[in-house]
Structures are given as structure tokens and as C-alpha cells.
Design a protein around this motif. Structure first.
Motif, PDB file in Angstrom:
ATOM      1  N   VAL A  14       0.858  -1.177   0.000  1.00  0.00           N
ATOM      2  CA  VAL A  14       0.000   0.000   0.000  1.00  0.00           C
ATOM      3  C   VAL A  14       0.896   1.230   0.000  1.00  0.00           C
ATOM      4  O   VAL A  14       1.633   1.471   0.959  1.00  0.00           O
ATOM      5  N   ARG A  15       0.857   1.956  -1.080  1.00  0.00           N
ATOM      6  CA  ARG A  15       1.633   3.192  -1.188  1.00  0.00           C
ATOM      7  C   ARG A  15       0.907   4.298  -0.431  1.00  0.00           C
ATOM      8  O   ARG A  15      -0.316   4.387  -0.471  1.00  0.00           O
ATOM      9  N   ALA A  17       0.462   7.390  -0.946  1.00  0.00           N
ATOM     10  CA  ALA A  17      -0.383   8.245  -1.778  1.00  0.00           C
ATOM     11  C   ALA A  17      -1.676   7.555  -2.213  1.00  0.00           C
ATOM     12  O   ALA A  17      -2.630   8.220  -2.602  1.00  0.00           O
ATOM     13  N   GLU A  18      -1.708   6.230  -2.127  1.00  0.00           N
ATOM     14  CA  GLU A  18      -2.881   5.482  -2.573  1.00  0.00           C
ATOM     15  C   GLU A  18      -3.823   5.102  -1.432  1.00  0.00           C
ATOM     16  O   GLU A  18      -4.935   4.629  -1.668  1.00  0.00           O
ATOM     17  N   ALA A  19      -3.403   5.297  -0.186  1.00  0.00           N
ATOM     18  CA  ALA A  19      -4.234   4.929   0.961  1.00  0.00           C
ATOM     19  C   ALA A  19      -5.442   5.859   1.046  1.00  0.00           C
ATOM     20  O   ALA A  19      -5.314   7.072   0.895  1.00  0.00           O
ATOM     21  N   GLU A  20      -6.606   5.278   1.294  1.00  0.00           N
ATOM     22  CA  GLU A  20      -7.811   6.078   1.503  1.00  0.00           C
ATOM     23  C   GLU A  20      -7.671   6.814   2.832  1.00  0.00           C
ATOM     24  O   GLU A  20      -7.271   6.238   3.839  1.00  0.00           O
ATOM     25  N   VAL A  21      -8.014   8.104   2.837  1.00  0.00           N
ATOM     26  CA  VAL A  21      -7.921   8.917   4.041  1.00  0.00           C
ATOM     27  C   VAL A  21      -9.329   9.290   4.481  1.00  0.00           C
ATOM     28  O   VAL A  21     -10.130   9.790   3.699  1.00  0.00           O
ATOM     29  N   ILE A  22      -9.616   9.016   5.749  1.00  0.00           N
ATOM     30  CA  ILE A  22     -10.903   9.336   6.343  1.00  0.00           C
ATOM     31  C   ILE A  22     -10.681  10.465   7.340  1.00  0.00           C
ATOM     32  O   ILE A  22      -9.766  10.400   8.164  1.00  0.00           O
ATOM     33  N   GLY A  23     -11.510  11.479   7.290  1.00  0.00           N
ATOM     34  CA  GLY A  23     -11.439  12.584   8.236  1.00  0.00           C
ATOM     35  C   GLY A  23     -10.378  13.595   7.882  1.00  0.00           C
ATOM     36  O   GLY A  23      -9.742  13.531   6.830  1.00  0.00           O
ATOM     37  N   GLN A  24     -10.226  14.533   8.783  1.00  0.00           N
ATOM     38  CA  GLN A  24      -9.226  15.587   8.659  1.00  0.00           C
ATOM     39  C   GLN A  24      -8.866  16.032  10.063  1.00  0.00           C
ATOM     40  O   GLN A  24      -9.528  15.661  11.019  1.00  0.00           O
ATOM     41  N   ALA A  25      -7.790  16.805  10.191  1.00  0.00           N
ATOM     42  CA  ALA A  25      -7.348  17.226  11.526  1.00  0.00           C
ATOM     43  C   ALA A  25      -8.553  17.773  12.303  1.00  0.00           C
ATOM     44  O   ALA A  25      -9.393  18.446  11.722  1.00  0.00           O
ATOM     45  N   PRO A  26      -8.695  17.371  13.555  1.00  0.00           N
ATOM     46  CA  PRO A  26      -7.672  16.788  14.419  1.00  0.00           C
ATOM     47  C   PRO A  26      -7.582  15.261  14.380  1.00  0.00           C
ATOM     48  O   PRO A  26      -6.708  14.697  15.028  1.00  0.00           O
TER      49      PRO A  26
END
Length: 164
Positions: A14-15, A17-26
Motif C-alpha cells: 500500500v503506497r 499516496a494510494e491509501a484512503e484517508v478518512i477525516g481531517q485534523a484533528p
């Protein structure tokens, strides 16, 4: 004790840049590998918490252990009745059935690699949490999916004291 024999025959890569990102700071969760891609061996994600942010409230997994590896920063981790402060390089492994929770320590950031083994399909759980955060489904909807994601919420006086 049962042995989980993973059923996959190619490396999982899993690179970043390719990982799914959930949410944002915090609170940001990077979904790395789910149970389906590891033949049931594990599920893993990276959770980044800023400025004392909460991660997960007290819960337990009936069938899986959970590993927390501190990539950076300082976190508070509930392990049973004990609240542990963990720093960069520290490792905490919670056995099945034991209450646990995690958060960045007050005034600190925390970057945590989390591994659940044997794996549970967890990516949809994190997407569900995101829908709750954005008001698309009510928080009570988590009660309906506890068994599906082997995540059972609990109360914890030591955790409440540490986080107040």
C-alpha cells in the motif's frame, strides 16, 4: 485457542499516496490493509491525532487483539483499568475482550499504527464513523453494527477521569 491461517499468496503493498484517508485534523485515519486483502491475517490503519484529540472511546473486541505502535508523539491508551502514556517507539498490545481506548495526550499530537489480528473488515467501520461525524447517520447507529465489526462499546471510569 484457534489458529488463523491467512489465505493470500501475494504481498500486500500500500503506497502512502494510494491509501484512503478518512477525516481531517484533528483526527485522520489512513486505511492501509483490510482483512480481505490479507486473507484474514490482520487489518491495519494509521491514525493521526492532533492537539490532544480523541481517537476511540472505550470498547473491546471479542475475537481480535489490537496492537498500537507509536510512530510519533504521545498518546494515552486505556488497557483494562489502566491508562498508559505511550510515546514514540512504544508498543501496546491489548488482548481480545479487554477494554481499550486511545487519544493524543492533552496538548500533544500522536501518530499511531494500529493492527488488529485476526483481521476484521474495518474499512467500512471507519467510513461509518465519518458519516456520523458529518451528520449523515446518528451516533446511535453504531450500536447496530457492533457485532459486524467486533467492536463493543463500554464505559470506563479510569478513561473518563484521564480525559477530563
Amino acid at each position: 485457542m484457534s489458529l488463523v491461517v491467512p489465505e493470500f499468496n501475494e504481498s500486500v503493498i500500500v503506497r502512502s499516496a494510494e491509501a484512503e484517508v478518512i477525516g481531517q485534523a484533528p483526527t485522520t485515519v489512513r486505511l492501509l490493509a483490510d482483512s480481505g486483502s490479507t486473507g484474514g491475517a490482520l487489518s491495519t490503519q494509521r491514525v493521526t491525532l492532533t492537539d490532544g484529540a480523541d481517537g476511540a472511546r472505550p470498547h473491546h473486541h471479542a475475537n481480535s487483539a489490537e496492537l498500537f505502535y507509536m510512530l510519533d508523539g504521545t498518546a494515552q491508551l486505556l488497557s483494562g483499568e489502566q491508562v498508559v502514556t505511550a510515546e514514540r517507539g512504544d508498543l501496546v498490545i491489548v488482548p481480545p475482550g479487554l477494554a481499550h481506548a486511545f487519544a493524543a495526550a492533552p496538548g500533544h499530537n500522536a501518530d499511531i499504527l494500529i493492527v488488529i489480528t485476526p483481521g476484521v473488515e474495518r474499512f467500512e467501520y471507519f467510513r461509518h464513523l465519518e458519516r456520523i461525524a458529518y451528520g449523515k447517520v446518528p451516533p446511535e447507529s453504531l450500536a447496530e453494527v457492533q457485532e459486524l465489526y467486533d467492536t463493543y462499546f463500554r464505559t470506563s471510569t479510569p478513561w473518563d477521569r484521564a480525559r477530563s
